[in-house]
Motif scaffolding. Structure first.
Motif, short mmCIF file in Angstrom:
data_model
loop_
_atom_site.label_atom_id
_atom_site.label_comp_id
_atom_site.label_asym_id
_atom_site.label_seq_id
_atom_site.Cartn_x
_atom_site.Cartn_y
_atom_site.Cartn_z
N GLU A 75 0.86 -1.19 0.00
CA GLU A 75 0.00 0.00 0.00
C GLU A 75 0.90 1.24 0.00
O GLU A 75 2.03 1.18 0.46
N HIS A 76 0.40 2.35 -0.54
CA HIS A 76 1.20 3.58 -0.45
C HIS A 76 0.30 4.80 -0.35
O HIS A 76 -0.92 4.67 -0.39
N TYR A 77 0.92 5.96 -0.17
CA TYR A 77 0.22 7.24 -0.07
C TYR A 77 0.54 7.97 -1.36
O TYR A 77 1.59 8.62 -1.47
N TRP A 147 3.77 0.57 2.63
CA TRP A 147 3.60 -0.39 3.71
C TRP A 147 3.35 -1.76 3.11
O TRP A 147 2.50 -1.92 2.22
N TRP A 158 0.84 -7.38 8.85
CA TRP A 158 1.63 -6.22 8.41
C TRP A 158 3.10 -6.45 8.75
O TRP A 158 3.42 -6.92 9.84
N LEU B 5 -6.22 11.52 6.37
CA LEU B 5 -6.08 10.19 5.76
C LEU B 5 -5.38 9.25 6.73
O LEU B 5 -4.51 9.67 7.51
N PHE B 6 -5.75 7.97 6.66
CA PHE B 6 -5.10 6.94 7.50
C PHE B 6 -4.64 5.82 6.59
O PHE B 6 -5.35 5.45 5.65
N PHE B 7 -3.48 5.26 6.89
CA PHE B 7 -2.93 4.22 6.02
C PHE B 7 -2.56 2.95 6.79
O PHE B 7 -2.28 2.98 7.98
N GLU B 72 -4.16 18.89 4.16
CA GLU B 72 -4.39 17.44 4.13
C GLU B 72 -3.44 16.80 5.14
O GLU B 72 -2.23 16.92 5.03
N LEU B 73 -4.03 16.14 6.12
CA LEU B 73 -3.21 15.44 7.12
C LEU B 73 -3.20 13.94 6.82
O LEU B 73 -4.16 13.42 6.26
N ALA B 74 -2.13 13.29 7.21
CA ALA B 74 -2.09 11.84 7.09
C ALA B 74 -1.43 11.26 8.33
O ALA B 74 -0.45 11.80 8.83
#
Lengths: 177, 82
Positions: A75-77, A147, A158, B5-7, B72-74
């Motif tokens: 996964e990525h941003y 991730w 994870w 945003l949450f990852f 934009e926060l993450a």
């Protein structure tokens, strides 16, 4: 204007995040063509490919209970990954003269044995090519927002961040990005 | 409004990948977390963990960083790429 800085050429930097696989010889030819198009002669090319290992047992508490590792889900941003890797390449350019780099990082589900990351670095001499390649990888591992989730036969988990990856930055004597 | 945003593991544990919060004067990352904690939902305590990384507009920041309207926060766990 600082004449020394003005006379320094910025390296050609290209960063791609993709789900499809990559072809190392084809990517190498693209890099060579980009250099030739810009009338730049290179003397050294370092190539690093990282792949999905067949086991991640060291990274998990009870990996044996999950059976064989089948794949990694990455996964990525999206808004941040490419910018971060470009910033790492530019940081490397402040330290070593190099001519070009191309970084490809894959996302999505990657089966065991599939390539994850490619770093190509072209420079005039081998020392810079090796150093920039390792520097980019070290910082990518600790700063770029990817991730990994390990997919086992029975269950998923994870991947935990490794202290050794953060310690690897010590040799560059720079703070983390 | 602030977009948050949450990852990765944090996204799964919180059960959400995105939410919005109304911006307020002098808002910092810490005050935003405190605001979320007043929602009587214990899950937001996950954001208090030291290892959780925070980015504002794709730049990693500390808990005392100021937030502007429209940012934009993450929030995410330590990264594991490469």
């Amino acid at each position: 204007m600082d004449i020394n800085n003005a006379s320094k050429l910025s390296p050609l930097v290209s960063v791609v995040i993709q789900s499809s696989t990559f072809d190392v010889p084809a990517e190498t030819r693209l890099l060579e063509k980009a250099l030739a198009d810009n009338r730049i002669n290179m003397g050294a090319l370092a190539t690093f490919t990282g792949s999905v290992r067949g086991s991640e047992t060291g990274a998990f508490d009870d990996a044996a209970a999950y059976g064989e590792l089948l794949a990694l889900d990455i996964e990525h941003y999206p808004a941040m990954t490419q910018l971060t890797i470009e910033a790492i390449a530019l940081k490397a350019a402040q330290r070593w003269p190099f001519l070009a780099c191309r970084v490809i990082h894959r996302v999505g589900r990657l089966a065991v044995g599939e390539p994850i990351v490619l770093v190509l670095v072209a420079s005039s001499h081998r020392k810079e090519a090796f150093a920039v390649c390792e520097f980019i990888l070290d910082y990518l591992k600790t700063a770029a927002p990817f991730w990994k989730k390990a997919i086992f036969e029975q269950g998923e988990q994870w991947v935990a961040a490794k202290v050794s990856d953060t310690e690897a930055l010590d040799k560059w004597s720079l703070p983390s990005l | 409004m602030i977009k948050i945003l949450f990852f990765a593991r944090l996204r799964e544990q919180l059960g959400t990948r995105e939410c919005s919060v109304t911006w307020s004067d002098n808002m910092t990352v810490q005050s935003l977390i405190n605001h979320l904690l007043t929602n009587n939902d214990d899950k937001w305590q996950l954001l208090l963990a030291d290892e959780v990384v925070v980015a504002i507009n794709q730049q990693v920041v500390g808990r005392d960083a100021r937030i502007k309207d429209g940012d934009e926060l993450a929030f995410f766990p330590p990264v594991t790429g490469g």
